[in-house]
Design an enzyme around this catalytic site. Structure first.
Site, PDB file in Angstrom:
ATOM      1  N   LEU A  16       0.872  -1.287   0.020  1.00 58.59           N
ATOM      2  CA  LEU A  16      -0.030  -0.001   0.118  1.00 58.59           C
ATOM      3  C   LEU A  16       0.893   1.214  -0.064  1.00 58.59           C
ATOM      4  O   LEU A  16       1.908   1.268   0.685  1.00 58.59           O
ATOM      5  CB  LEU A  16      -0.930   0.006   1.264  1.00 58.59           C
ATOM      6  CG  LEU A  16      -1.861  -1.115   1.236  1.00 58.59           C
ATOM      7  CD1 LEU A  16      -2.766  -0.955   2.656  1.00 58.59           C
ATOM      8  CD2 LEU A  16      -2.975  -0.979   0.225  1.00 58.59           C
ATOM      9  N   ASP A  17       0.328   2.257  -0.715  1.00 56.56           N
ATOM     10  CA  ASP A  17       0.924   3.585  -0.643  1.00 56.56           C
ATOM     11  C   ASP A  17       1.374   4.046   0.669  1.00 56.56           C
ATOM     12  O   ASP A  17       0.220   3.673   1.515  1.00 56.56           O
ATOM     13  CB  ASP A  17       0.514   4.774  -1.732  1.00 56.56           C
ATOM     14  CG  ASP A  17       0.643   4.258  -2.957  1.00 56.56           C
ATOM     15  OD1 ASP A  17       1.480   3.355  -3.346  1.00 56.56           O
ATOM     16  OD2 ASP A  17      -0.086   5.026  -3.839  1.00 56.56           O
ATOM     17  N   ARG A  18       2.163   4.888   0.946  1.00 56.96           N
ATOM     18  CA  ARG A  18       2.181   5.467   2.318  1.00 56.96           C
ATOM     19  C   ARG A  18       0.939   6.234   2.552  1.00 56.96           C
ATOM     20  O   ARG A  18       0.502   7.039   1.642  1.00 56.96           O
ATOM     21  CB  ARG A  18       3.566   6.422   2.346  1.00 56.96           C
ATOM     22  CG  ARG A  18       3.596   7.132   3.668  1.00 56.96           C
ATOM     23  CD  ARG A  18       4.881   8.128   3.458  1.00 56.96           C
ATOM     24  NE  ARG A  18       5.029   8.909   4.925  1.00 56.96           N
ATOM     25  CZ  ARG A  18       6.011   9.785   5.104  1.00 56.96           C
ATOM     26  NH1 ARG A  18       6.899  10.105   4.217  1.00 56.96           N
ATOM     27  NH2 ARG A  18       5.859  10.486   6.077  1.00 56.96           N
ATOM     28  N   ASP A  19       0.260   6.214   3.686  1.00 58.63           N
ATOM     29  CA  ASP A  19      -0.892   7.089   4.031  1.00 58.63           C
ATOM     30  C   ASP A  19      -2.067   6.406   3.466  1.00 58.63           C
ATOM     31  O   ASP A  19      -3.129   6.934   3.895  1.00 58.63           O
ATOM     32  CB  ASP A  19      -0.783   8.619   3.903  1.00 58.63           C
ATOM     33  CG  ASP A  19       0.358   9.261   4.515  1.00 58.63           C
ATOM     34  OD1 ASP A  19       0.584   8.750   5.839  1.00 58.63           O
ATOM     35  OD2 ASP A  19       1.017  10.164   3.969  1.00 58.63           O
ATOM     36  N   THR A  20      -1.888   5.419   2.845  1.00 58.95           N
ATOM     37  CA  THR A  20      -3.184   4.603   2.203  1.00 58.95           C
ATOM     38  C   THR A  20      -3.467   3.713   3.408  1.00 58.95           C
ATOM     39  O   THR A  20      -2.848   2.972   3.792  1.00 58.95           O
ATOM     40  CB  THR A  20      -2.840   3.953   0.973  1.00 58.95           C
ATOM     41  OG1 THR A  20      -2.609   4.831  -0.118  1.00 58.95           O
ATOM     42  CG2 THR A  20      -4.004   3.237   0.626  1.00 58.95           C
TER      43      THR A  20
END
Length: 245
Positions: A16-20
């Protein structure tokens, strides 16, 4: 593993992307990890995301098939690159639309870095709160993107598995604000005489009755300000009213 004093290796199958926020798959065994990775490569794991974007998404559903590559020399940022990019496919549909914002369901066919964020920007509807591709931080301080569901067949038992994660508090709060509240505020700004005194009337409309008499109205005024423009004054007033809403 800590309680049993056993070593643990973090084997994440889908990143997952950071902050997702939301779901991801972590294998607890090397063999399972390899099987799950192979399933991902064969598109046997269905991943659905929910995102909030600004605007009326048109068409309301479709498939974005546009290759993604690095943006210049950046190690992080990505862009649509039809010359050297890798194929990326995202299926989307609008789940709900209110007051200038849309809640969108997205299903990944491929798994490129920042795929959803880049594809939605390419479509013309970037995610709100995305510091990299659309620094619209009015309602949320991170990209409004959530890994909502994962579906796949268990690599050992063959049993069909499906997991869901509801929207987190920040997206629930801010989705409600963007989808239900922000455009309910009908802000009217006008100048009176030469005093440069701006009066604001905010009509908070009853959702059921629209512009009916149930709307609550109040007025406020801002003292003489000759050092800022009407547009700047308008922005300050809107920020004040939205923060109080």
């Amino acid at each position: 593993y800590a309680q049993k004093d056993q070593p643990f290796i973090f084997r994440c199958t889908n990143r997952l992307d950071r902050d997702t926020s939301g779901l991801t798959i972590i294998a607890n065994h090397m063999v399972r990890s390899r099987i799950l990775s192979a399933m991902t490569a064969r598109h046997e794991i269905r991943r659905e995301y929910l995102a909030v974007v600004r605007g009326h998404v048109t068409p309301a559903s479709g498939t974005i098939d546009a290759p993604i590559g690095r943006a210049g020399s950046s190690l992080i940022e990505r862009k649509i690159d039809f010359d050297q990019g890798e194929r990326a496919v995202t299926h989307y549909r609008v789940v709900e639309e209110k007051n200038g914002h849309s809640l969108v369901s997205l299903v990944l066919e491929t798994g490129r870095t920042h795929q959803i964020r880049v594809h939605m920007k390419y479509l013309g509807f970037p995610l709100v709160g995305d510091y990299l591709y659309n620094p619209d931080m009015q309602y949320i301080r991170r990209q409004a993107l959530h890994s909502h569901s994962l579906s796949f067949r268990h690599p050992i038992t063959g049993k069909d598995m499906r997991f869901t994660a509801e929207l987190p508090k920040d997206m629930l709060k801010n989705s409600k604000k963007t989808l239900d509240t922000s455009s309910i505020l009908n802000i009217i700004i006008f100048a009176v005489n030469k005093t440069a005194c701006y009066h604001v009337r905010l009509a908070q409309l009853d959702r059921a009755s629209g512009y009916g008499p149930e709307g609550r109205e109040f007025e406020s005024s801002i003292a003489r300000r000759k050092d800022i423009s009407v547009m700047e004054m308008s922005f300050l007033i809107q920020q004040e009213l939205l923060s109080a809403a």
